[in-house]
Design a protein around this motif. Structure first.
Motif, mmCIF file in Angstrom:
data_model
loop_
_atom_site.group_PDB
_atom_site.id
_atom_site.type_symbol
_atom_site.label_atom_id
_atom_site.label_comp_id
_atom_site.label_asym_id
_atom_site.label_seq_id
_atom_site.Cartn_x
_atom_site.Cartn_y
_atom_site.Cartn_z
ATOM 1 N N LYS A 228 0.799 -1.223 0.000
ATOM 2 C CA LYS A 228 0.000 0.000 0.000
ATOM 3 C C LYS A 228 0.837 1.281 0.000
ATOM 4 C CE LYS A 228 -3.933 -2.241 0.287
ATOM 5 N NZ LYS A 228 -4.930 -2.238 -0.815
ATOM 6 N N GLY A 229 2.094 1.199 0.392
ATOM 7 C CA GLY A 229 2.960 2.366 0.332
ATOM 8 C C GLY A 229 2.958 3.236 1.567
ATOM 9 N N TYR A 230 2.421 2.751 2.682
ATOM 10 C CA TYR A 230 2.496 3.484 3.940
ATOM 11 C C TYR A 230 2.329 2.493 5.085
ATOM 12 C CZ TYR A 230 -2.622 3.127 4.255
ATOM 13 O OH TYR A 230 -3.913 2.651 4.322
ATOM 14 N N TYR A 231 2.817 2.873 6.266
ATOM 15 C CA TYR A 231 2.659 2.036 7.450
ATOM 16 C C TYR A 231 1.306 2.362 8.074
ATOM 17 C CZ TYR A 231 5.766 -1.217 9.888
ATOM 18 O OH TYR A 231 6.412 -2.350 10.341
ATOM 19 N N PRO A 232 0.452 1.375 8.299
ATOM 20 C CA PRO A 232 -0.889 1.641 8.811
ATOM 21 C C PRO A 232 -0.861 1.983 10.297
ATOM 22 C CG PRO A 232 -0.546 -0.713 8.646
ATOM 23 C CD PRO A 232 0.689 -0.064 8.062
ATOM 24 N N ALA A 233 -1.745 2.862 10.710
ATOM 25 C CA ALA A 233 -1.813 3.308 12.098
ATOM 26 C C ALA A 233 -3.110 2.833 12.744
ATOM 27 C CB ALA A 233 -1.725 4.826 12.155
ATOM 28 N N LEU A 234 -3.109 2.853 14.054
ATOM 29 C CA LEU A 234 -4.311 2.546 14.828
ATOM 30 C C LEU A 234 -4.923 3.843 15.344
ATOM 31 C CD1 LEU A 234 -2.929 -0.424 16.956
ATOM 32 C CD2 LEU A 234 -4.286 -0.569 14.852
ATOM 33 N N ALA A 235 -6.212 3.855 15.480
ATOM 34 C CA ALA A 235 -6.891 5.018 16.053
ATOM 35 C C ALA A 235 -6.578 5.109 17.540
ATOM 36 C CB ALA A 235 -8.389 4.901 15.832
ATOM 37 N N PRO A 236 -6.656 6.303 18.128
ATOM 38 C CA PRO A 236 -6.421 6.424 19.570
ATOM 39 C C PRO A 236 -7.300 5.461 20.358
ATOM 40 C CG PRO A 236 -6.522 8.593 18.577
ATOM 41 C CD PRO A 236 -6.908 7.620 17.510
ATOM 42 N N GLY A 237 -6.665 4.668 21.226
ATOM 43 C CA GLY A 237 -7.390 3.709 22.039
ATOM 44 C C GLY A 237 -7.609 2.361 21.394
ATOM 45 N N GLU A 238 -7.313 2.227 20.103
ATOM 46 C CA GLU A 238 -7.511 0.951 19.410
ATOM 47 C C GLU A 238 -6.456 -0.057 19.854
ATOM 48 O OE1 GLU A 238 -7.976 -0.773 14.819
ATOM 49 O OE2 GLU A 238 -7.701 1.377 15.197
ATOM 50 N N GLN A 239 -6.860 -1.301 20.088
ATOM 51 C CA GLN A 239 -5.972 -2.341 20.594
ATOM 52 C C GLN A 239 -5.006 -2.806 19.512
ATOM 53 O OE1 GLN A 239 -6.116 -3.266 23.818
ATOM 54 N NE2 GLN A 239 -4.398 -4.678 23.638
ATOM 55 N N GLU A 240 -3.736 -2.989 19.901
ATOM 56 C CA GLU A 240 -2.731 -3.506 18.966
ATOM 57 C C GLU A 240 -3.030 -4.965 18.646
ATOM 58 O OE1 GLU A 240 -0.495 -3.870 16.318
ATOM 59 O OE2 GLU A 240 0.118 -1.973 17.277
#
Length: 754
Positions: free
Chosen positions: A424-436
């Motif tokens: 996809k060309g980017y490192y995906p992030a989690l929303a604030p508070g979202e569990q890893e």
């Protein structure tokens, strides 16, 4: 004949007075006298500098172990340190006590006004016990001299710090070994007179060796050798470097070595404070990397083998910090050592299977993020530094890019997040508070999604450019496409690099403050305002994203003016690394180094000149608070050296330098090829910081940059300085420094390293 420590102290004060009275500091041979290792001795929030005593880039490094400059007690003196900011090996301490009442934890009180710290020499006086200590280093050895009060007990204690053992030897000798991180260090030492020796095993695996000397003795000398090979090699290192008991000769040789390094750059003009800051910064740049070769052999923690080599083997590099300026500075001042350091990287790759990230003495530390050694290899190659196994280096660069995880603070093969990045060309992030959901993610360091994308875009650009140098067309095409990945995270309405989730949707955050400690969910140690500018390999592309030169300049102006949006204590409780703030620009952390120079690319070099002078004057003073952030063993000091001289390598990998605003009227650099590069800044002063016009070798220079080749030719750069900005100089689009990619469309990756 030994001289009383107290007499030496008085003599030193008188000598210092005479030097000042005679103004010998105007003599280039006295550049070393400007070095003050206590500059930065109080950290603004995190780590202070240490008053390190060593020879340039050599493995024996000593500093008095104390919290910082404000603490008036010393815990002990290490015989060496195992790695920059990673602890000490083999402690020594004198005390006026008996073996029965001596306690290793009993600290000694001292007075900075009775202390001397030079790169090659240290002395102090313990005010409670009346003991004087002097020290001078060799390459793999060191020499302590203790002066005791005439009456009373005289004891010298030696302690194992990490874990290990002591062995008492014949005569006045002692051997020891420390065990740490899967490897060993050895010491062999001798006292110059007999003492009653005992071993104290009160703490298992950390024994203390006690040497008690006759009360009538005033002086006790101790010399030692360090080895990572064997006890016998430690003894050989001592015998080779310090065959007798001549403290002054060893001290003199150390001063000569440091004088040679300090005199390679000569300055005229500037203030006394400017010179102290400048030459202390230059000294700091020689703290790392360190040469651990011993008589043609070295122990490598990368395969736990002893190797024979006619080339020096270097360790201890934090390349996330050092690729920016410290490696480029060494490429100018000592390309031969730099070549051996790069070959050491290659050796470590061959021995371990991965190109290291932070190659420490005891192995790779996957600290921070990015594979920035790729940038260093490209930078060296394009500057003509090529006497290393470049093909093997390229292999290691590509293997890391193709097969290693990009996760911060993790070594190992690629994870699902890395495969997502390549797709996809980017490192995906989690929303604030979202569990890893990915178990390989470090619990504290998090994903750092924006920082990872920015860093590896630059790393992949370096790999693509190196591929182009060697005709690897498929690799070049693929990784040049990857070099543009950072653009996928540019959010036009915010004019910042912004995190996306795995669905490609923007995650709504406060870019000044969100992301947990250090913003590590999305950034790293700094917030979104710093990471907006981390595209050194494609600055003109970044200017285009931000709407052109005027919009870019306005946005850059606002960076230095943007408020925190909260109280300072609230901000720094979460971002302790983002120190040296001017607006949202962090001068105290490495990602901020190049940012003030970006005005050169947008047609406003005068703003670079203004910002650089301001930042140097505000944050890099000649006192104990004179380093705005973690200095990192020369990583930050190299910025000071370059910027004080008046130029800076904004894009390592491109052999060009941006012009700033010199602190000195004249700077001369002796080069390895026998030429001298000179910068003359006529009329330069605290007020006259703006460039009115420029010439190089007599030819008009209308651009705010010059090339590495022009340096090597022994050119003279002449700058006419004035109190008001010349807003036309360097303004034209064609005058801007190069830094632009034109990537092809995304294609499938080439084959992996077998």
């Amino acid at each position: 004949m030994k001289t009383s420590f107290h007499s030496t102290l008085i003599l030193g004060v008188v000598t210092a007075f005479l030097f000042t009275a005679c103004d010998l500091k105007e003599d280039p041979a006295a550049n070393i006298s400007y070095v003050d290792p206590h500059i930065g001795g109080v950290g603004h929030l995190l780590q202070p500098t240490r008053p390190t005593v060593q020879l340039p880039n050599q493995m024996v490094r000593m500093y008095p172990v104390s919290d910082d400059y404000l603490n008036d007690q010393i815990s002990f003196f290490p015989l060496t340190i195992l790695s920059h900011r990673h602890g000490e090996l083999f402690g020594i301490m004198p005390c006026a006590c008996t073996g029965h009442d001596s306690l290793w934890q009993q600290k000694q009180t001292y007075d900075h006004d009775l202390e001397t710290v030079k790169p090659h020499y240290y002395s102090t006086y313990f005010t409670d016990s009346g003991i004087g200590t002097e020290y001078t280093p060799g390459r793999k050895s060191g020499y302590f001299r203790f002066t005791f009060p005439k009456d009373g007990h005289k004891l010298v204690e030696l302690k194992i710090i990490q874990g290990g053992s002591w062995q008492l030897g014949a005569g006045n000798s002692i051997s020891g070994e420390e065990v740490f991180h899967g490897m060993k260090a050895y010491v062999y030492g001798e006292f110059d007179l007999p003492g009653a020796a005992t071993l104290d095993q009160m703490i298992p695996d950390k024994p203390v060796a006690l040497f008690e000397f006759p009360e009538e003795e005033e002086f006790v000398d101790f010399k030692y050798g360090i080895s990572y090979l064997s006890p016998e090699q430690a003894k050989s290192n001592l015998e080779n470097e310090i065959p007798g008991w001549d403290f002054e000769s060893l001290k003199k040789r150390g001063k000569e070595r440091w004088t040679e390094k300090m005199d390679q750059i000569r300055v005229k003009g500037g203030s006394e404070a400017d010179r102290r800051t400048f030459y202390t910064a230059l000294y700091r740049c020689y703290e790392r990397m360190v040469n651990i070769s011993e008589e043609g052999r070295y122990y490598s923690a990368y395969d736990h083998q002893v190797h024979e080599s006619d080339r020096d083997f270097y360790v201890d590099d934090w390349v996330w910090d050092t690729y920016l300026a410290q490696h480029p500075l060494r490429m100018l001042l000592d390309p031969e050592a730099e070549t051996d350091m790069l070959q050491s990287y290659v050796n470590m790759y061959e021995q371990s299977g991965w190109m290291p990230q932070f190659p420490l003495l005891f192995g790779d530390n996957p600290a921070m993020h990015g594979f920035h050694s790729s940038i260093v290899f490209l930078d060296a190659w394009r500057k003509g530094i090529r006497d290393f196994n470049v093909e093997k280096a390229y292999e290691g660069m590509k293997k890391n890019a193709a097969e290693a995880t990009m996760l911060p603070w993790r070594n190992g093969p690629a994870t699902e997040l890395d495969h997502f990045y390549r797709t996809k060309g980017y490192y995906p992030a989690l929303a604030p508070g979202e569990q890893e959901t990915v178990e390989e993610v470090h619990g504290f360091e998090k994903r750092q999604s924006v920082a990872i994308t920015m860093a590896h875009s630059y790393d992949d650009w370096a790999l693509a450019e190196m591929a182009g140098e060697f005709g690897h067309g498929a690799d070049r095409e693929y990784y040049m496409g990857e070099a543009a990945n950072y653009r996928k995270l540019y959010r036009p309405d915010k004019k910042l690099m912004w995190p996306k989730n795995d669905m490609g949707e923007w995650i709504e955050i406060d870019p000044k403050f969100d992301g947990g400690p250090g913003g590590r969910d999305y950034y790293d140690e700094n917030n979104g305002y710093t990471y907006a500018w981390q595209a050194q390999h494609d600055i003109h592309g970044l200017i285009g994203l931000m709407g052109g030169r005027e919009a870019f300049t306005a946005h850059l102006d606002q960076l230095f003016r943007e408020d925190l949006g909260r109280r300072k204590w609230q901000f720094w409780a979460k971002f302790p690394d983002a120190t040296g703030l001017v607006g949202q620009h962090s001068m105290g952390n490495e990602p901020g180094f190049h940012i003030p120079y970006l005005y050169n690319y947008a047609g406003a070099p005068w703003k670079t000149q203004k910002r650089i002078r301001f930042l140097l004057n505000v944050w890099f003073m000649d006192n104990i608070f004179g380093i705005p952030g973690d200095e990192d063993g020369g990583g930050m000091s190299a910025f000071v050296v370059f910027s004080s001289m008046g130029f800076y390598p904004v894009t390592p990998g491109l052999p060009v330098y941006n012009i700033g605003s010199p602190l000195f009227e004249e700077v001369s650099i002796d080069l390895h090829n026998g030429n001298t590069f000179t910068i003359v800044a006529r009329g330069c002063s605290g007020v006259n910081k703006y460039i009115q016009s420029a010439r190089i070798n007599g030819e008009v220079l209308d651009r705010p940059w010059f090339t590495h080749e022009e340096i090597l030719k022994g050119s003279t750069l002449e700058l006419e300085m004035g109190p008001y900005p010349n807003k036309e100089w360097g303004k034209a689009p064609e005058a801007a420094p190069p830094s632009k990619i034109d990537p092809p469309s995304k294609i499938d990756p080439p084959s992996k390293i077998e």
